[in-house]
Motif scaffolding. Structure first.
Motif, PDB file in Angstrom:
ATOM      1  N   VAL A 150       0.840  -1.199   0.000  1.00 23.44           N
ATOM      2  CA  VAL A 150       0.000   0.000   0.000  1.00 23.44           C
ATOM      3  C   VAL A 150       0.879   1.253   0.000  1.00 23.44           C
ATOM      4  O   VAL A 150       0.638   2.197  -0.766  1.00 23.44           O
ATOM      5  N   ALA A 151       1.904   1.274   0.832  1.00 24.12           N
ATOM      6  CA  ALA A 151       2.811   2.423   0.861  1.00 24.12           C
ATOM      7  C   ALA A 151       3.514   2.592  -0.488  1.00 24.12           C
ATOM      8  O   ALA A 151       3.630   3.707  -1.008  1.00 24.12           O
ATOM      9  N   ARG A 152       3.963   1.499  -1.065  1.00 26.40           N
ATOM     10  CA  ARG A 152       4.643   1.537  -2.365  1.00 26.40           C
ATOM     11  C   ARG A 152       3.706   2.092  -3.449  1.00 26.40           C
ATOM     12  O   ARG A 152       4.086   2.950  -4.241  1.00 26.40           O
ATOM     13  N   GLU A 153       2.481   1.617  -3.493  1.00 22.80           N
ATOM     14  CA  GLU A 153       1.503   2.079  -4.486  1.00 22.80           C
ATOM     15  C   GLU A 153       1.198   3.566  -4.290  1.00 22.80           C
ATOM     16  O   GLU A 153       1.114   4.322  -5.259  1.00 22.80           O
ATOM     17  N   SER A 213      -8.473   2.543 -11.767  1.00 22.83           N
ATOM     18  CA  SER A 213      -8.515   2.538 -10.300  1.00 22.83           C
ATOM     19  C   SER A 213      -8.014   1.220  -9.732  1.00 22.83           C
ATOM     20  O   SER A 213      -8.310   0.890  -8.595  1.00 22.83           O
ATOM     21  N   SER A 214      -7.249   0.463 -10.513  1.00 26.70           N
ATOM     22  CA  SER A 214      -6.811  -0.848 -10.036  1.00 26.70           C
ATOM     23  C   SER A 214      -5.932  -0.738  -8.803  1.00 26.70           C
ATOM     24  O   SER A 214      -6.046  -1.556  -7.895  1.00 26.70           O
ATOM     25  N   GLY A 215      -5.053   0.276  -8.737  1.00 22.92           N
ATOM     26  CA  GLY A 215      -4.208   0.448  -7.565  1.00 22.92           C
ATOM     27  C   GLY A 215      -5.022   0.754  -6.326  1.00 22.92           C
ATOM     28  O   GLY A 215      -4.793   0.190  -5.254  1.00 22.92           O
ATOM     29  N   LEU A 216      -6.007   1.638  -6.456  1.00 20.11           N
ATOM     30  CA  LEU A 216      -6.879   1.969  -5.330  1.00 20.11           C
ATOM     31  C   LEU A 216      -7.730   0.771  -4.933  1.00 20.11           C
ATOM     32  O   LEU A 216      -7.935   0.511  -3.749  1.00 20.11           O
ATOM     33  N   ALA A 217      -8.218   0.025  -5.916  1.00 21.65           N
ATOM     34  CA  ALA A 217      -9.006  -1.180  -5.616  1.00 21.65           C
ATOM     35  C   ALA A 217      -8.152  -2.207  -4.880  1.00 21.65           C
ATOM     36  O   ALA A 217      -8.634  -2.857  -3.941  1.00 21.65           O
ATOM     37  N   ASN A 218      -6.902  -2.344  -5.261  1.00 19.52           N
ATOM     38  CA  ASN A 218      -6.002  -3.270  -4.565  1.00 19.52           C
ATOM     39  C   ASN A 218      -5.777  -2.835  -3.130  1.00 19.52           C
ATOM     40  O   ASN A 218      -5.735  -3.676  -2.223  1.00 19.52           O
ATOM     41  N   MET A 219      -5.620  -1.526  -2.896  1.00 21.10           N
ATOM     42  CA  MET A 219      -5.441  -1.031  -1.535  1.00 21.10           C
ATOM     43  C   MET A 219      -6.673  -1.345  -0.693  1.00 21.10           C
ATOM     44  O   MET A 219      -6.556  -1.778   0.453  1.00 21.10           O
ATOM     45  N   ARG A 220      -7.866  -1.127  -1.264  1.00 24.66           N
ATOM     46  CA  ARG A 220      -9.111  -1.405  -0.542  1.00 24.66           C
ATOM     47  C   ARG A 220      -9.209  -2.901  -0.213  1.00 24.66           C
ATOM     48  O   ARG A 220      -9.542  -3.286   0.910  1.00 24.66           O
ATOM     49  N   HIS A 221      -8.888  -3.745  -1.172  1.00 26.50           N
ATOM     50  CA  HIS A 221      -8.925  -5.198  -0.957  1.00 26.50           C
ATOM     51  C   HIS A 221      -7.965  -5.601   0.156  1.00 26.50           C
ATOM     52  O   HIS A 221      -8.306  -6.418   1.017  1.00 26.50           O
ATOM     53  N   ARG A 222      -6.758  -5.047   0.151  1.00 28.41           N
ATOM     54  CA  ARG A 222      -5.771  -5.379   1.187  1.00 28.41           C
ATOM     55  C   ARG A 222      -6.266  -4.956   2.569  1.00 28.41           C
ATOM     56  O   ARG A 222      -6.037  -5.655   3.557  1.00 28.41           O
ATOM     57  N   ALA A 223      -6.932  -3.814   2.662  1.00 28.16           N
ATOM     58  CA  ALA A 223      -7.487  -3.377   3.953  1.00 28.16           C
ATOM     59  C   ALA A 223      -8.586  -4.330   4.413  1.00 28.16           C
ATOM     60  O   ALA A 223      -8.576  -4.793   5.559  1.00 28.16           O
ATOM     61  N   GLU A 224      -9.505  -4.629   3.512  1.00 26.05           N
ATOM     62  CA  GLU A 224     -10.648  -5.454   3.884  1.00 26.05           C
ATOM     63  C   GLU A 224     -10.242  -6.866   4.284  1.00 26.05           C
ATOM     64  O   GLU A 224     -10.803  -7.425   5.228  1.00 26.05           O
ATOM     65  N   ARG A 225      -9.262  -7.443   3.604  1.00 23.89           N
ATOM     66  CA  ARG A 225      -8.878  -8.811   3.979  1.00 23.89           C
ATOM     67  C   ARG A 225      -8.133  -8.860   5.310  1.00 23.89           C
ATOM     68  O   ARG A 225      -7.974  -9.918   5.897  1.00 23.89           O
ATOM     69  N   ASN A 226      -7.702  -7.686   5.798  1.00 27.02           N
ATOM     70  CA  ASN A 226      -7.056  -7.600   7.101  1.00 27.02           C
ATOM     71  C   ASN A 226      -7.969  -6.964   8.150  1.00 27.02           C
ATOM     72  O   ASN A 226      -7.499  -6.487   9.183  1.00 27.02           O
ATOM     73  N   GLY A 227      -9.279  -6.942   7.880  1.00 28.62           N
ATOM     74  CA  GLY A 227     -10.242  -6.412   8.845  1.00 28.62           C
ATOM     75  C   GLY A 227     -10.169  -4.915   9.015  1.00 28.62           C
ATOM     76  O   GLY A 227     -10.541  -4.389  10.066  1.00 28.62           O
ATOM     77  N   GLY A 228      -9.723  -4.211   7.989  1.00 27.07           N
ATOM     78  CA  GLY A 228      -9.543  -2.768   8.087  1.00 27.07           C
ATOM     79  C   GLY A 228     -10.401  -1.982   7.107  1.00 27.07           C
ATOM     80  O   GLY A 228     -11.373  -2.495   6.556  1.00 27.07           O
ATOM     81  N   THR A 229     -10.011  -0.728   6.910  1.00 23.08           N
ATOM     82  CA  THR A 229     -10.744   0.192   6.050  1.00 23.08           C
ATOM     83  C   THR A 229      -9.777   0.928   5.136  1.00 23.08           C
ATOM     84  O   THR A 229      -8.558   0.947   5.372  1.00 23.08           O
ATOM     85  N   PHE A 230     -10.336   1.569   4.118  1.00 24.85           N
ATOM     86  CA  PHE A 230      -9.545   2.354   3.179  1.00 24.85           C
ATOM     87  C   PHE A 230     -10.347   3.585   2.785  1.00 24.85           C
ATOM     88  O   PHE A 230     -11.517   3.482   2.416  1.00 24.85           O
ATOM     89  N   GLN A 231      -9.719   4.749   2.887  1.00 22.69           N
ATOM     90  CA  GLN A 231     -10.336   6.002   2.465  1.00 22.69           C
ATOM     91  C   GLN A 231      -9.289   6.813   1.721  1.00 22.69           C
ATOM     92  O   GLN A 231      -8.127   6.868   2.141  1.00 22.69           O
TER      93      GLN A 231
END
Length: 119
Positions: free
Chosen positions: A36-39, A82-100
């Protein structure tokens, strides 16, 4: 990671750590945080035309780790992909988190990504 993006950005991003990472993130979560930081840094270098990036990594008593990345660039604009943003959202959700992600009133972009540390 910060040094890796310095030449592409033309400056060094600021980073701050708050809290204690105990337990430390497992390998999946650690890789997601770095991805996420890299993206975010890559997106900023390619699109934002920023002269400053601030990164905050915070581990709270609530079991969440928060990655807050802000820049002083030109904001989100209209996304063509928006693939990079979608990937960030997916990574948050699979770890029980959020993305804004949002454009700041003062200009620039702020990304807030959270994930739950596993105990």
């Amino acid at each position: 990671l910060i040094d890796e993006h310095g030449p592409q950005l033309g400056f060094t991003a600021d980073i701050q750590f708050t809290g204690v990472l105990e337990p430390s993130p497992d390998a999946v979560l650690a890789n997601d945080i770095l991805a996420v930081a890299r993206e975010a840094l890559s997106n900023c270098a390619r699109h934002a035309h920023a002269s400053m990036i601030s990164i905050s990594v915070e581990s709270g008593d609530d079991g969440l780790i928060t990655l807050d990345i802000s820049d002083n660039g030109r904001g989100l604009g209209t996304a063509t992909r928006s693939s990079g943003l979608a990937n960030m959202r997916h990574r948050a959700e699979r770890n029980g988190g959020t993305f804004q992600v949002s454009t700041l009133a003062s200009g620039g972009t702020q990304l807030i990504w959270t994930a739950r540390l596993q105990y």
